[in-house]
Design an enzyme around this catalytic site. Structure first.
Site, PDB file in Angstrom:
ATOM      1  N   GLN A 177      49.223   2.591   4.032  1.00 17.72           N
ATOM      2  CA  GLN A 177      49.259   2.221   5.438  1.00 17.72           C
ATOM      3  C   GLN A 177      49.546   3.399   6.358  1.00 17.72           C
ATOM      4  O   GLN A 177      49.363   3.300   7.564  1.00 17.72           O
ATOM      5  CB  GLN A 177      50.282   1.105   5.654  1.00 17.72           C
ATOM      6  CG  GLN A 177      49.836  -0.177   4.954  1.00 17.72           C
ATOM      7  CD  GLN A 177      50.825  -1.312   5.103  1.00 17.72           C
ATOM      8  OE1 GLN A 177      51.678  -1.507   4.267  1.00 17.72           O
ATOM      9  NE2 GLN A 177      50.723  -2.051   6.186  1.00 17.72           N
ATOM     10  N   HIS A 275      52.642  -0.790  -3.965  1.00 24.72           N
ATOM     11  CA  HIS A 275      52.575  -1.555  -2.719  1.00 24.72           C
ATOM     12  C   HIS A 275      51.113  -1.875  -2.432  1.00 24.72           C
ATOM     13  O   HIS A 275      50.472  -1.226  -1.613  1.00 24.72           O
ATOM     14  CB  HIS A 275      53.202  -0.746  -1.575  1.00 24.72           C
ATOM     15  CG  HIS A 275      53.414  -1.528  -0.307  1.00 24.72           C
ATOM     16  ND1 HIS A 275      54.648  -1.718   0.269  1.00 24.72           N
ATOM     17  CD2 HIS A 275      52.550  -2.192   0.501  1.00 24.72           C
ATOM     18  CE1 HIS A 275      54.534  -2.442   1.372  1.00 24.72           C
ATOM     19  NE2 HIS A 275      53.261  -2.738   1.538  1.00 24.72           N
ATOM     20  N   ASN A 334      55.785  -4.509  -4.654  1.00 23.67           N
ATOM     21  CA  ASN A 334      55.942  -5.027  -3.312  1.00 23.67           C
ATOM     22  C   ASN A 334      55.229  -6.372  -3.206  1.00 23.67           C
ATOM     23  O   ASN A 334      54.038  -6.469  -3.518  1.00 23.67           O
ATOM     24  CB  ASN A 334      55.323  -4.067  -2.296  1.00 23.67           C
ATOM     25  CG  ASN A 334      55.304  -4.656  -0.900  1.00 23.67           C
ATOM     26  OD1 ASN A 334      56.347  -4.790  -0.265  1.00 23.67           O
ATOM     27  ND2 ASN A 334      54.139  -5.075  -0.433  1.00 23.67           N
ATOM     28  N   GLU A 335      55.928  -7.392  -2.774  1.00 22.24           N
ATOM     29  CA  GLU A 335      55.358  -8.712  -2.460  1.00 22.24           C
ATOM     30  C   GLU A 335      54.302  -9.148  -3.472  1.00 22.24           C
ATOM     31  O   GLU A 335      53.148  -9.415  -3.111  1.00 22.24           O
ATOM     32  CB  GLU A 335      54.787  -8.691  -1.040  1.00 22.24           C
ATOM     33  CG  GLU A 335      55.843  -8.306  -0.008  1.00 22.24           C
ATOM     34  CD  GLU A 335      55.365  -8.415   1.440  1.00 22.24           C
ATOM     35  OE1 GLU A 335      54.153  -8.543   1.666  1.00 22.24           O
ATOM     36  OE2 GLU A 335      56.221  -8.377   2.338  1.00 22.24           O
TER      37      GLU A 335
END
Ligand SMILES: *[C@@H]1O[C@H](CO)[C@@H](O)[C@H](O)[C@H]1NC(C)=O
Ligand SMILES: *[C@@H]1O[C@H](CO)[C@@H](O)[C@H](O)[C@H]1NC(C)=O
Ligand SMILES: *[C@@H]1O[C@H](CO)[C@@H](O)[C@H](O)[C@H]1NC(C)=O
Ligand SMILES: *[C@@H]1O[C@H](CO)[C@@H](O)[C@H](O)[C@H]1NC(C)=O
Ligand SMILES: *[C@@H]1O[C@H](CO)[C@@H](O)[C@H](O)[C@H]1NC(C)=O
Ligand SMILES: *[C@@H]1O[C@H](CO)[C@@H](O)[C@H](O)[C@H]1NC(C)=O
Ligand SMILES: *[C@@H]1O[C@H](CO)[C@@H](O)[C@H](O)[C@H]1NC(C)=O
Length: 622
Positions: A177, A275, A334-335
């Protein structure tokens, strides 16, 4: 950040106590503090006028320089002996789709030709890197004129609570990101470089953090924020992803430099291993599959691939042996729910996580902490007095967190909600549960919002299980009806996207739920707010982001109440995000507490950054 969508009777009593319960009341808001000031006869008079208002000018204070170095494992040179001795290190360069010269080392399975072929196979749509930087930018000190606090908001928290000692306060981001440099210094393609093969903006340049990281870290240090949470790109460390393939020396060096710079600034590095940026190898030859709609999450993260667990553990070991001496906090995934395709994906995630945990604690003998970052849009019952709605909320919450958290924190089998919804789940044996159990030092949660839930057929509890058993039901996988309005039709929070409301009033209840269900300390590993339509505003209006300040201060106020009034152990809060960034299909969802001009790479502090830091420091956070 995640896309913002969304136990038994024993705990019901405590849950109800922490829930929103609707009590009928009449008349305007009462003011119990105002008893005895009922007079309605002011006394007017004239006086000579002058400007007597005064204001204070305050400056952000930077993180103090480090005085001592703490280590959390043996030095890298000693730990590398834990890796296979056959491990090799090499370098590749930069992919240029327009290059006419071809690499000639075609007989080397991991040479330049093979590396270039990875990119040709990925064939990222409209690939171009119009970047400003191609080498690490030296940081410059932040001028004090940029560090003047904005005027206070008129209304703000008036509590007298402090944060406990050692409360960890920081900012968070993730590699794809912010990094850019997507095909440089040996990085191979990941899911993020092809996601999604449509005409939405891609992650090719983003914030140029790969070369600009020192300045970005300098800016956060200047604001006095100590914890810096980032993710490592698997495809920078192992371009060929799999065990036995060579390590990218430039990738290793890059994160070494970054971690060292964070430490040099007196800050603390916090690392996430994966991630969302799964290497493309796990999709095989047909990359279109990466866009298949999963049964469970929103994107096919390929965790269900049979070769994934060994490869992930191999990657984790390489990363940890290189950086564990300096990194005290680790997240494996992550998530993971959002990128889980099916029940097998979850089986692979929890078992890989447990293997990494055991490696870190028992072989590497790391003294830091390990967990995952979980997502879950907390479900609250539409009518807390309705048994069916409370059941729906419990079903919804247990289905999102339970499949990971029950085995990992409690050593307990999957929740019934999960087994009912995914009858093809991989059963966990007693040995599995003993191995997976208690492999999280704390629970990391990204609590962006809450959602109001009731059964698919309002009032009818059985409709939830009917749906769970029905593989074509439109309410799958959660089998509840989610809305953003309370039982009286009012939106439950602050508007962010056109479809999401952010709901500080439910955070305290949420923290109670997490802590009392899984019985470990809770870290808020991401939280943030995209001001509605911020991308369309003039820069000066973007910087004056009062709604984001309200969000941060109200969330942190609820955290303090959870700590002091409910006895919930909350140990950390990491704001998402340090900068506006690439939110998977868009640059317009602004979650940053700084703006980024993507033409000039100029950063500016937003008001909310100052307000949040001031709130934390006023309450004792280092
Ligand atoms: C390749 O060439 C095309 C046409 O000149 C250009 O638009 C594109 O930006 C180039 N791609 C890269 C990665 O340099
Ligand atoms: C590539 O760019 C063109 C021109 O901007 C655009 O029309 C097209 O949709 C883009 N394709 C993809 C796959 O992003
Ligand atoms: C799983 O990953 C391997 C690479 O390790 C790949 O060769 C294979 O095609 C993948 N399987 C599927 C079903 O995509
Ligand atoms: C590739 O995968 C897509 C989506 O799963 C499928 O529709 C398509 O038929 C596959 N193509 C090949 C050549 O197997
Ligand atoms: C399953 O769900 C579909 C879609 O909502 C519905 O048409 C069908 O009647 C349901 N089947 C059963 C057995 O309830
Ligand atoms: C969801 O529940 C609300 C409240 O009961 C109701 O107004 C709405 O129609 C339901 N939505 C669907 C799609 O069933
Ligand atoms: C980004 O910077 C350029 C060049 O200074 C300027 O023209 C543009 O308006 C800026 N963009 C925003 C959103 O401020």
């Amino acid at each position: 950040m995640a896309r913002l969508y969304g136990f038994g009777q024993l705990l019901l009593a405590s849950l109800v106590a922490a829930q929103q319960v609707f009590l009928a009341a009449e008349g305007p808001t009462t003011r119990p503090q105002c008893r005895g000031t009922k007079t309605r006869e002011p006394k007017y008079s004239f006086t000579p006028f002058s400007f007597t208002l005064t204001d204070t000018v305050r400056y952000a204070t930077s993180v103090p320089a480090p005085t001592a170095t703490t280590t959390y494992a043996a030095p890298s040179e000693a730990l590398i002996t834990l890796l296979p001795s056959s491990l090799s290190y090499t370098t590749w360069s930069k992919w240029d789709p327009n290059a006419t010269a071809k690499a000639t080392d075609t007989d080397n399975p991991f040479g330049s030709a093979a590396w270039t072929a990875l990119w040709e196979h990925a064939n990222p749509p409209n690939f171009t890197e119009k970047a400003l930087y191609s080498t690490t930018v030296s940081p410059t000190p932040i001028p004090s004129t940029e560090l003047v606090l904005p005027p206070r908001d008129y209304f703000g928290p008036t509590d007298c609570y402090n944060f406990p000692e050692d409360f960890e306060f920081g900012v968070a981001s993730s590699a794809s990101q912010v990094e850019g440099a997507t095909a440089e210094e040996g990085k191979s393609p990941s899911l993020m470089d092809i996601l999604v093969q449509d005409d939405r903006p891609k992650a090719y340049v983003t914030n140029e953090f790969y070369y600009y990281y020192k300045q970005d870290i300098e800016r956060v240090a200047a604001m006095g924020v100590k914890y810096f949470s980032f993710s490592i790109a698997w495809t920078r460390i192992l371009p060929f992803a799999l065990p036995g393939t060579p390590v990218n020396q430039q990738g290793i060096d890059h994160y070494n430099d970054m971690i060292n710079f964070i430490l040099e600034k007196g800050m603390v590095p916090v690392a996430t291993l994966l991630h969302f940026d799964t290497p493309l190898q796990f999709y095989g030859s047909n990359l279109t599959k990466a866009a298949d709609r999963p049964e469970i999450g929103y994107v096919n993260g390929a965790y269900q691939n049979e070769t994934f667990p060994d490869a992930f553990v191999n990657y984790a070991k390489i990363v940890m042996t290189h950086y564990a001496d300096r990194v005290p906090i680790w997240f494996t995934f992550n998530e993971p729910l959002l990128y889980s395709t099916n029940a097998k994906s979850i089986d692979h995630v929890i078992k890989s996580h447990a293997r990494v945990f055991h490696f870190y604690k028992e072989e590497l003998k790391g003294t830091g902490k390990i967990s995952m970052k979980f997502n879950d849009n907390f479900g609250v019952p539409r009518d807390p007095n309705s048994e069916a709605d409370v059941y729906a909320a419990n079903h919804f919450n247990s289905l999102q967190l339970g499949p990971f958290c029950d085995p990992i924190f409690l050593g307990k089998d999957y929740p019934d909600s999960f087994k009912q919804t995914f009858p093809d789940f991989v059963p966990l044996s007693k040995e599995d549960l003993a191995y997976i159990g208690h492999t999280g030092d704390f629970l990391g949660i990204d609590p962006y919002t809450a959602t109001v839930v009731c059964p698919p057929v309002p009032g009818v509890q059985e409709s939830i299980l009917d749906c769970a058993r029905n593989s074509t039901s439109t309410y799958r996988p959660y089998c509840v009806n989610q809305t953003m309005v309370n039982v009286y039709g009012w939106d439950i929070g602050y508007k962010s996207f056109s479809y999401v409301y952010i709901t500080p009033t439910y955070l305290r209840s949420y923290l109670n739920y997490l802590y009392n269900t899984w019985r470990v300390p809770v870290a808020i590993t991401e939280f943030g707010f995209p001001v509605f339509s911020e991308a369309e505003m003039a820069l000066s209006d973007q910087l004056f982001d009062t709604p984001r300040s309200q969000y941060y201060l109200s969330y942190m106020s609820e955290v303090l109440k959870a700590i002091w009034e409910d006895g919930v152990e909350v140990i950390a809060a990491f704001a998402w995000s340090g900068n506006d960034n690439w939110e998977f299909s868009s640059y317009d969802a602004h979650f940053g507490i700084q703006t980024v001009n993507r033409t000039t790479q100029q950063r500016n502090y937003k008001k909310s950054f100052f307000d949040l830091v001031d709130f934390m420091k006023a309450r004792g956070v280092e």
